[in-house]
Design a protein around this motif. Sequence first.
Motif, PDB file in Angstrom:
ATOM      1  N   GLY A 298       0.825  -1.341   0.018  1.00 19.11           N
ATOM      2  CA  GLY A 298       0.062  -0.078   0.019  1.00 19.11           C
ATOM      3  C   GLY A 298       0.718   1.287  -0.178  1.00 19.11           C
ATOM      4  O   GLY A 298       0.665   2.174  -0.873  1.00 19.11           O
ATOM      5  N   LEU A 299       1.998   1.071   0.659  1.00 16.31           N
ATOM      6  CA  LEU A 299       2.834   2.507   0.672  1.00 16.31           C
ATOM      7  C   LEU A 299       3.578   2.513  -0.391  1.00 16.31           C
ATOM      8  O   LEU A 299       3.522   3.834  -1.008  1.00 16.31           O
ATOM      9  CB  LEU A 299       3.765   2.358   2.007  1.00 16.31           C
ATOM     10  CG  LEU A 299       4.965   3.365   2.203  1.00 16.31           C
ATOM     11  CD1 LEU A 299       4.379   4.639   2.348  1.00 16.31           C
ATOM     12  CD2 LEU A 299       5.885   3.188   3.155  1.00 16.31           C
ATOM     13  N   ALA A 300       3.747   1.453  -1.248  1.00 15.62           N
ATOM     14  CA  ALA A 300       4.517   1.760  -2.601  1.00 15.62           C
ATOM     15  C   ALA A 300       3.644   2.331  -3.327  1.00 15.62           C
ATOM     16  O   ALA A 300       3.881   3.144  -4.186  1.00 15.62           O
ATOM     17  CB  ALA A 300       4.870   0.391  -3.080  1.00 15.62           C
ATOM     18  N   GLU A 301       2.401   1.732  -3.341  1.00 16.58           N
ATOM     19  CA  GLU A 301       1.257   2.238  -4.439  1.00 16.58           C
ATOM     20  C   GLU A 301       0.938   3.645  -4.103  1.00 16.58           C
ATOM     21  O   GLU A 301       0.764   4.481  -5.141  1.00 16.58           O
ATOM     22  CB  GLU A 301       0.164   1.474  -4.345  1.00 16.58           C
ATOM     23  CG  GLU A 301       0.193  -0.006  -4.668  1.00 16.58           C
ATOM     24  CD  GLU A 301      -0.833  -1.086  -4.408  1.00 16.58           C
ATOM     25  OE1 GLU A 301      -2.002  -0.675  -3.798  1.00 16.58           O
ATOM     26  OE2 GLU A 301      -0.739  -2.197  -4.950  1.00 16.58           O
ATOM     27  N   GLU A 302       1.085   4.125  -2.876  1.00 15.95           N
ATOM     28  CA  GLU A 302       0.786   5.608  -2.397  1.00 15.95           C
ATOM     29  C   GLU A 302       1.855   6.313  -3.217  1.00 15.95           C
ATOM     30  O   GLU A 302       1.505   7.298  -3.568  1.00 15.95           O
ATOM     31  CB  GLU A 302       0.607   5.371  -0.848  1.00 15.95           C
ATOM     32  CG  GLU A 302       0.371   6.951  -0.147  1.00 15.95           C
ATOM     33  CD  GLU A 302       0.258   6.643   1.462  1.00 15.95           C
ATOM     34  OE1 GLU A 302       0.781   7.505   1.844  1.00 15.95           O
ATOM     35  OE2 GLU A 302      -0.499   5.795   1.685  1.00 15.95           O
ATOM     36  N   THR A 303       2.962   5.901  -2.695  1.00 13.62           N
ATOM     37  CA  THR A 303       4.421   6.781  -3.177  1.00 13.62           C
ATOM     38  C   THR A 303       4.388   6.947  -4.716  1.00 13.62           C
ATOM     39  O   THR A 303       4.829   8.071  -5.077  1.00 13.62           O
ATOM     40  CB  THR A 303       5.349   5.944  -2.465  1.00 13.62           C
ATOM     41  OG1 THR A 303       5.281   5.767  -1.134  1.00 13.62           O
ATOM     42  CG2 THR A 303       6.589   6.801  -2.990  1.00 13.62           C
ATOM     43  N   VAL A 304       3.869   5.923  -5.547  1.00 14.96           N
ATOM     44  CA  VAL A 304       4.091   5.978  -6.884  1.00 14.96           C
ATOM     45  C   VAL A 304       3.013   6.375  -7.703  1.00 14.96           C
ATOM     46  O   VAL A 304       2.767   6.571  -8.953  1.00 14.96           O
ATOM     47  CB  VAL A 304       4.771   4.784  -7.458  1.00 14.96           C
ATOM     48  CG1 VAL A 304       6.096   4.151  -7.029  1.00 14.96           C
ATOM     49  CG2 VAL A 304       3.937   3.494  -7.551  1.00 14.96           C
TER      50      VAL A 304
ATOM     51  N   ALA B 116       8.556   0.769 -13.136  1.00 14.18           N
ATOM     52  CA  ALA B 116       9.067  -0.529 -13.231  1.00 14.18           C
ATOM     53  C   ALA B 116      10.774  -0.081 -13.256  1.00 14.18           C
ATOM     54  O   ALA B 116      11.469  -1.164 -12.712  1.00 14.18           O
ATOM     55  CB  ALA B 116       8.966  -1.003 -14.599  1.00 14.18           C
ATOM     56  N   GLY B 117      11.369   0.960 -13.475  1.00 14.83           N
ATOM     57  CA  GLY B 117      12.618   1.322 -13.352  1.00 14.83           C
ATOM     58  C   GLY B 117      12.882   1.928 -12.116  1.00 14.83           C
ATOM     59  O   GLY B 117      14.526   2.138 -11.909  1.00 14.83           O
ATOM     60  N   LEU B 118      12.160   2.310 -11.312  1.00 10.66           N
ATOM     61  CA  LEU B 118      12.437   2.976  -9.975  1.00 10.66           C
ATOM     62  C   LEU B 118      13.145   2.087  -8.881  1.00 10.66           C
ATOM     63  O   LEU B 118      14.301   2.768  -8.634  1.00 10.66           O
ATOM     64  CB  LEU B 118      11.226   3.421  -9.187  1.00 10.66           C
ATOM     65  CG  LEU B 118      10.885   4.643  -9.328  1.00 10.66           C
ATOM     66  CD1 LEU B 118       9.240   4.969  -8.577  1.00 10.66           C
ATOM     67  CD2 LEU B 118      11.540   5.725  -9.201  1.00 10.66           C
ATOM     68  N   PRO B 119      13.048   0.969  -8.998  1.00  7.26           N
ATOM     69  CA  PRO B 119      14.144   0.257  -8.143  1.00  7.26           C
ATOM     70  C   PRO B 119      15.549   0.457  -8.400  1.00  7.26           C
ATOM     71  O   PRO B 119      16.382   0.389  -7.773  1.00  7.26           O
ATOM     72  CB  PRO B 119      13.577  -1.228  -7.916  1.00  7.26           C
ATOM     73  CG  PRO B 119      12.142  -1.197  -8.385  1.00  7.26           C
ATOM     74  CD  PRO B 119      11.943   0.049  -9.396  1.00  7.26           C
ATOM     75  N   GLU B 120      15.885   0.072  -9.623  1.00  4.31           N
ATOM     76  CA  GLU B 120      17.124   0.323 -10.218  1.00  4.31           C
ATOM     77  C   GLU B 120      17.623   1.653  -9.953  1.00  4.31           C
ATOM     78  O   GLU B 120      18.828   1.751  -9.747  1.00  4.31           O
ATOM     79  CB  GLU B 120      17.215  -0.307 -11.550  1.00  4.31           C
ATOM     80  CG  GLU B 120      18.540  -0.132 -12.386  1.00  4.31           C
ATOM     81  CD  GLU B 120      18.612  -0.782 -13.853  1.00  4.31           C
ATOM     82  OE1 GLU B 120      19.788  -0.443 -14.277  1.00  4.31           O
ATOM     83  OE2 GLU B 120      17.616  -1.101 -14.428  1.00  4.31           O
ATOM     84  N   LEU B 121      16.912   2.515 -10.355  1.00  2.00           N
ATOM     85  CA  LEU B 121      17.406   3.858 -10.415  1.00  2.00           C
ATOM     86  C   LEU B 121      17.799   4.168  -8.753  1.00  2.00           C
ATOM     87  O   LEU B 121      18.836   4.615  -8.347  1.00  2.00           O
ATOM     88  CB  LEU B 121      16.346   4.965 -10.743  1.00  2.00           C
ATOM     89  CG  LEU B 121      16.604   6.319 -10.584  1.00  2.00           C
ATOM     90  CD1 LEU B 121      17.848   6.679 -11.079  1.00  2.00           C
ATOM     91  CD2 LEU B 121      15.536   7.359 -11.084  1.00  2.00           C
ATOM     92  N   LEU B 122      16.868   3.810  -7.880  1.00  2.46           N
ATOM     93  CA  LEU B 122      17.127   4.254  -6.360  1.00  2.46           C
ATOM     94  C   LEU B 122      18.161   3.491  -5.900  1.00  2.46           C
ATOM     95  O   LEU B 122      18.864   4.017  -5.110  1.00  2.46           O
ATOM     96  CB  LEU B 122      15.730   4.041  -5.977  1.00  2.46           C
ATOM     97  CG  LEU B 122      14.612   5.017  -6.062  1.00  2.46           C
ATOM     98  CD1 LEU B 122      13.153   4.477  -5.486  1.00  2.46           C
ATOM     99  CD2 LEU B 122      14.837   6.464  -5.686  1.00  2.46           C
ATOM    100  N   ASN B 123      18.323   2.157  -6.220  1.00  5.70           N
ATOM    101  CA  ASN B 123      19.487   1.306  -5.832  1.00  5.70           C
ATOM    102  C   ASN B 123      20.836   1.897  -6.448  1.00  5.70           C
ATOM    103  O   ASN B 123      21.861   1.940  -5.722  1.00  5.70           O
ATOM    104  CB  ASN B 123      19.140   0.090  -6.112  1.00  5.70           C
ATOM    105  CG  ASN B 123      18.347  -0.637  -5.361  1.00  5.70           C
ATOM    106  OD1 ASN B 123      18.118  -0.460  -4.283  1.00  5.70           O
ATOM    107  ND2 ASN B 123      17.587  -1.645  -5.819  1.00  5.70           N
ATOM    108  N   THR B 124      20.736   2.419  -7.491  1.00 11.99           N
ATOM    109  CA  THR B 124      22.053   3.083  -8.164  1.00 11.99           C
ATOM    110  C   THR B 124      22.358   4.355  -7.217  1.00 11.99           C
ATOM    111  O   THR B 124      23.369   4.610  -7.028  1.00 11.99           O
ATOM    112  CB  THR B 124      21.730   3.378  -9.497  1.00 11.99           C
ATOM    113  OG1 THR B 124      21.518   2.435 -10.494  1.00 11.99           O
ATOM    114  CG2 THR B 124      23.163   4.402 -10.208  1.00 11.99           C
TER     115      THR B 124
END
Length: 149
Positions: free
Chosen positions: A112-118, A127-135
Amino acid sequence: MNFDQADAINQAIRRLSLWHRARVGELLAPLGLHPGQEALLLELARSGPMIQAALSTALGCEPPSVTQMSRKLEASGHVLRRPARGDKRASVVELTDSGTALVEQLRRLWRGLAEETVAGVAEPSVAGLPELLNTLASNVRRADRPGAQ
Protein backbone atom coordinates in the motif's frame (compact mmCIF):
# COMPACT_ATOMS: atom_id res chain seq x y z
CA MET A 1 25.71 20.30 -13.08
CA ASN A 2 24.85 23.77 -11.83
CA PHE A 3 23.92 24.57 -8.25
CA ASP A 4 20.20 25.05 -8.92
CA GLN A 5 19.91 21.57 -10.45
CA ALA A 6 22.02 20.04 -7.66
CA ASP A 7 19.92 21.80 -5.04
CA ALA A 8 16.66 20.62 -6.63
CA ILE A 9 17.89 17.00 -6.68
CA ASN A 10 19.20 17.06 -3.11
CA GLN A 11 16.10 18.78 -1.74
CA ALA A 12 13.77 16.31 -3.49
CA ILE A 13 15.69 13.32 -2.08
CA ARG A 14 15.73 14.89 1.36
CA ARG A 15 11.98 15.57 1.32
CA LEU A 16 11.18 12.09 0.03
CA SER A 17 13.33 10.50 2.72
CA LEU A 18 11.81 12.56 5.54
CA TRP A 19 8.20 12.18 4.42
CA HIS A 20 8.56 8.48 3.64
CA ARG A 21 9.98 7.75 7.08
CA ALA A 22 7.25 9.81 8.73
CA ARG A 23 4.58 7.96 6.74
CA VAL A 24 6.14 4.62 7.67
CA GLY A 25 5.96 5.67 11.32
CA GLU A 26 2.26 6.54 10.96
CA LEU A 27 1.49 3.20 9.34
CA LEU A 28 3.51 1.12 11.82
CA ALA A 29 2.21 2.77 14.99
CA PRO A 30 -1.11 0.85 15.06
CA LEU A 31 0.93 -2.38 14.85
CA GLY A 32 3.06 -1.34 17.83
CA LEU A 33 6.19 -1.02 15.66
CA HIS A 34 8.72 1.73 14.99
CA PRO A 35 10.47 2.49 11.68
CA GLY A 36 13.26 0.00 11.04
CA GLN A 37 11.60 -2.84 12.90
CA GLU A 38 9.51 -3.70 9.85
CA ALA A 39 12.67 -4.05 7.76
CA LEU A 40 14.12 -6.49 10.29
CA LEU A 41 10.95 -8.60 10.32
CA LEU A 42 10.67 -8.59 6.52
CA GLU A 43 14.34 -9.58 6.18
CA LEU A 44 13.87 -12.53 8.53
CA ALA A 45 10.82 -13.58 6.51
CA ARG A 46 12.92 -13.41 3.30
CA SER A 47 16.09 -15.03 4.61
CA GLY A 48 15.10 -17.12 7.63
CA PRO A 49 16.92 -17.11 10.98
CA MET A 50 20.11 -15.06 10.96
CA ILE A 51 22.88 -14.08 13.32
CA GLN A 52 22.59 -10.45 14.32
CA ALA A 53 25.82 -9.49 12.51
CA ALA A 54 24.47 -10.85 9.21
CA LEU A 55 21.15 -9.13 9.86
CA SER A 56 22.99 -5.87 10.43
CA THR A 57 24.75 -6.23 7.08
CA ALA A 58 21.52 -7.16 5.28
CA LEU A 59 19.73 -4.14 6.73
CA GLY A 60 22.65 -1.75 6.20
CA CYS A 61 22.65 -0.55 9.79
CA GLU A 62 24.93 -0.71 12.79
CA PRO A 63 25.01 -3.86 14.96
CA PRO A 64 23.87 -2.00 18.12
CA SER A 65 20.73 -0.89 16.25
CA VAL A 66 19.93 -4.49 15.31
CA THR A 67 20.55 -5.60 18.90
CA GLN A 68 18.17 -2.94 20.22
CA MET A 69 15.48 -3.71 17.62
CA SER A 70 15.82 -7.45 18.22
CA ARG A 71 15.46 -6.99 21.98
CA LYS A 72 12.32 -4.89 21.58
CA LEU A 73 10.81 -7.30 19.06
CA GLU A 74 11.64 -10.20 21.37
CA ALA A 75 9.96 -8.43 24.29
CA SER A 76 6.83 -8.02 22.15
CA GLY A 77 6.93 -11.70 21.18
CA HIS A 78 7.66 -11.25 17.46
CA VAL A 79 11.18 -12.72 17.39
CA LEU A 80 13.21 -15.18 19.39
CA ARG A 81 16.91 -14.68 20.06
CA ARG A 82 19.13 -17.60 20.96
CA PRO A 83 22.88 -18.18 21.17
CA ALA A 84 24.51 -19.23 17.91
CA ARG A 85 25.99 -22.70 17.79
CA GLY A 86 29.74 -22.54 18.06
CA ASP A 87 29.83 -18.84 19.00
CA LYS A 88 28.25 -17.94 22.31
CA ARG A 89 28.89 -14.24 21.66
CA ALA A 90 26.60 -14.27 18.60
CA SER A 91 22.81 -14.40 18.70
CA VAL A 92 20.54 -15.95 16.10
CA VAL A 93 17.29 -14.07 15.52
CA GLU A 94 14.20 -15.82 14.14
CA LEU A 95 10.53 -15.06 13.71
CA THR A 96 7.99 -16.45 16.13
CA ASP A 97 4.46 -17.36 15.05
CA SER A 98 3.41 -13.88 16.13
CA GLY A 99 6.18 -12.36 14.00
CA THR A 100 5.19 -14.46 10.99
CA ALA A 101 1.58 -13.29 11.30
CA LEU A 102 2.79 -9.69 11.62
CA VAL A 103 4.88 -10.07 8.46
CA GLU A 104 1.70 -10.72 6.46
CA GLN A 105 0.28 -7.42 7.74
CA LEU A 106 3.57 -5.68 6.95
CA ARG A 107 3.56 -6.99 3.38
CA ARG A 108 0.08 -5.53 2.82
CA LEU A 109 1.17 -2.25 4.43
CA TRP A 110 4.37 -2.18 2.33
CA ARG A 111 2.45 -2.75 -0.92
CA GLY A 112 0.00 0.00 0.00
CA LEU A 113 2.79 2.42 0.83
CA ALA A 114 4.55 1.72 -2.46
CA GLU A 115 1.30 2.23 -4.39
CA GLU A 116 0.65 5.46 -2.48
CA THR A 117 4.21 6.66 -3.17
CA VAL A 118 4.15 6.06 -6.94
CA ALA A 119 0.57 7.23 -7.53
CA GLY A 120 0.45 9.25 -10.75
CA VAL A 121 3.79 7.93 -12.04
CA ALA A 122 3.67 6.10 -15.39
CA GLU A 123 4.16 2.30 -15.17
CA PRO A 124 7.39 2.29 -17.25
CA SER A 125 8.88 4.79 -14.80
CA VAL A 126 7.66 2.76 -11.81
CA ALA A 127 9.24 -0.39 -13.25
CA GLY A 128 12.63 1.36 -13.44
CA LEU A 129 12.47 2.94 -9.98
CA PRO A 130 14.12 0.14 -7.97
CA GLU A 131 17.16 0.11 -10.25
CA LEU A 132 17.41 3.90 -10.27
CA LEU A 133 17.02 4.24 -6.50
CA ASN A 134 19.49 1.41 -5.84
CA THR A 135 22.01 3.13 -8.13
CA LEU A 136 21.57 6.39 -6.22
CA ALA A 137 21.97 4.58 -2.90
CA SER A 138 25.12 2.83 -4.15
CA ASN A 139 26.56 6.13 -5.36
CA VAL A 140 26.01 7.78 -1.98
CA ARG A 141 27.32 4.76 -0.08
CA ARG A 142 30.44 4.61 -2.25
CA ALA A 143 31.07 8.33 -1.69
CA ASP A 144 30.84 7.79 2.07
CA ARG A 145 33.73 5.32 2.19
CA PRO A 146 37.15 6.42 3.39
CA GLY A 147 39.36 7.50 0.52
CA ALA A 148 36.43 8.25 -1.82
CA GLN A 149 36.71 11.37 -3.90
